[in-house]
Design a protein around this motif. Sequence first.
Motif, short mmCIF file in Angstrom:
data_model
loop_
_atom_site.label_atom_id
_atom_site.label_comp_id
_atom_site.label_asym_id
_atom_site.label_seq_id
_atom_site.Cartn_x
_atom_site.Cartn_y
_atom_site.Cartn_z
N ILE A 262 0.84 -1.19 0.00
CA ILE A 262 0.00 0.00 0.00
C ILE A 262 0.88 1.25 0.00
O ILE A 262 1.93 1.29 0.66
CB ILE A 262 -0.95 0.01 1.22
CG1 ILE A 262 -1.88 1.24 1.17
CG2 ILE A 262 -0.20 -0.06 2.51
CD1 ILE A 262 -2.99 1.20 2.20
N ALA B 106 -8.61 -0.35 2.20
CA ALA B 106 -7.97 -0.13 0.90
C ALA B 106 -6.85 -1.14 0.66
O ALA B 106 -6.65 -1.62 -0.48
CB ALA B 106 -7.43 1.30 0.82
N GLY C 182 -8.42 -2.63 -2.32
CA GLY C 182 -8.21 -1.56 -3.28
C GLY C 182 -6.93 -1.68 -4.10
O GLY C 182 -6.44 -0.69 -4.65
N ARG C 183 -6.38 -2.87 -4.21
CA ARG C 183 -5.15 -3.03 -4.97
C ARG C 183 -5.46 -3.00 -6.47
O ARG C 183 -6.48 -3.52 -6.91
CB ARG C 183 -4.47 -4.35 -4.62
CG ARG C 183 -4.11 -4.48 -3.14
CD ARG C 183 -3.39 -5.78 -2.87
NE ARG C 183 -3.19 -5.98 -1.43
CZ ARG C 183 -2.53 -7.02 -0.92
NH1 ARG C 183 -2.00 -7.94 -1.73
NH2 ARG C 183 -2.39 -7.14 0.38
N ALA D 44 -2.00 -1.20 -3.43
CA ALA D 44 -3.11 -0.26 -3.19
C ALA D 44 -2.56 1.15 -3.13
O ALA D 44 -1.76 1.47 -2.26
CB ALA D 44 -3.81 -0.61 -1.89
N VAL E 208 -3.43 4.87 -2.43
CA VAL E 208 -4.46 5.61 -1.69
C VAL E 208 -4.11 7.09 -1.70
O VAL E 208 -2.96 7.47 -1.41
CB VAL E 208 -4.59 5.10 -0.24
CG1 VAL E 208 -5.67 5.89 0.51
CG2 VAL E 208 -4.89 3.62 -0.23
N ASP F 155 -9.02 4.99 -3.28
CA ASP F 155 -8.09 4.00 -3.81
C ASP F 155 -8.31 3.87 -5.31
O ASP F 155 -9.24 4.45 -5.87
CB ASP F 155 -8.24 2.65 -3.09
CG ASP F 155 -9.62 2.02 -3.29
OD1 ASP F 155 -10.10 1.98 -4.46
OD2 ASP F 155 -10.23 1.57 -2.30
N GLY G 276 -11.98 2.95 -8.92
CA GLY G 276 -11.63 2.98 -7.52
C GLY G 276 -12.79 3.41 -6.64
O GLY G 276 -13.83 3.89 -7.13
#
Length: 443
Positions: free
Chosen positions: A314, A344, A348-349, A356, A358, A375, A432
């Motif tokens: 992340i 995330a 959220g990758r 991810a 962000v 994200d 996203g």
Amino acid sequence: MPRKPFALSLFWRTFFLLALLLAGGVFAWVQTLRALELEPRAVQAAQQIASLVNLSRAALRYSDNINRVTVMKAMTDQESVRLLPREPGDRYEPFEVDRFTRRIGQELRTKLGPDTLVASSVNGVPGLWVGLSIERDPYWLRAEATRVFTSAGGGTWFSWVSIAIIATGFGSVAIARLINRPLRELSFAASRIREGEFDSRLDENTLTSEIREVNRGFNRMARELAKVEEDRAVMLAGISHDLRTPLARLRLEAEMSVHDEEARRAMAMDIDQLDAIIDKFMDYARPGEVELVPVLLAKLIDREAAAIRDPSVIRITSRVAIDLMVMADDVELGRVFGNLFENARRYGRTTETGVAVVEVSYARTGPWVIVNVRDHGPGVPPEKLAQLTTPFYRGDAARTAATGAGLGLAIVEKALQRMGGSFELQNADSGGLVARLRLRRAA
């Protein structure tokens, strides 16, 4: 977007209904009084006019032709009464045009004779004109109408009605406040219950039996809720202690007894996962007391980002001004951003890099600060956005393989509500998920 229907508060609804009722009563009484006083006022006015005519007739009847002129001049100068000869060609307007004047004319003919004439103007000269005969000579007697009889004119009636309306307004306000005071107290006590303050008590000795019963029921409910909250606090403390103690023993046993490195690492991950799930349950069930103080938002975001920052999984970028302050509970707001970053990291990758990305940005809107946490992952189907904050809800197949408890976003929403803010989720136009937080800006 449909418009919300206009709604009045209970106080103003009661006020307008009472004002309408009292205004209708005042109007009815005014009309009744005017109708009741018309008859005696018409009779009194006719008596005054008849007396004036009789006095004038007597004064002229017993005067000779020389003194008659002097008497007529004196009456004009001193009493504002004129006597003029009545000519056959005189043009006059009838006096009797409404109920009041017709009653005066009827009374005058009763007292002065059926052939009495009453006019409102003669040859274009306004006044109160009465036709009479003196020794068979016809005359007009003219007097000022306001001198002969007075009445409550339009201005007087308007003044009295205005006073009555003002008194009605103040009376309606007082009565509405008196009626709504128990409901206002109940509403205030209910708001305190909603905020987690269970010590609210309402008067159980009020004179109104219905309000007394409602207050007793509310107080009983508040006591029961306080007991439930106390039991919940004890239960949470017991759960935390009773579950973490065997987990600690399991961790120690794994470290000492399991020789396979991979198996030991897997067992440690499972224990960490159970420990994290317990934390989520505790956070979600935590009591609602918060202490709102000015919090440096950028510093808090950096702190929470540093706690989970792993460039291989992340990457968090914050564009929040370094001096921006919001009214929040530092611990609660930290949990909010920690859960959003963790959410995330899990979901959220990007498909290309598996990382991810962000971005945290903000905007000022009046007394509020809008914080966006976005994200660049696959997003969420629009029909499932509203369900993401439901406890234990997992929106897609990817989430079923996750190790979370399904409480992260529910905790975020609940924490923001406790701090007087709001939470919203939506898909970004270019892909996203965007989490939008609304927090009150510190002065």
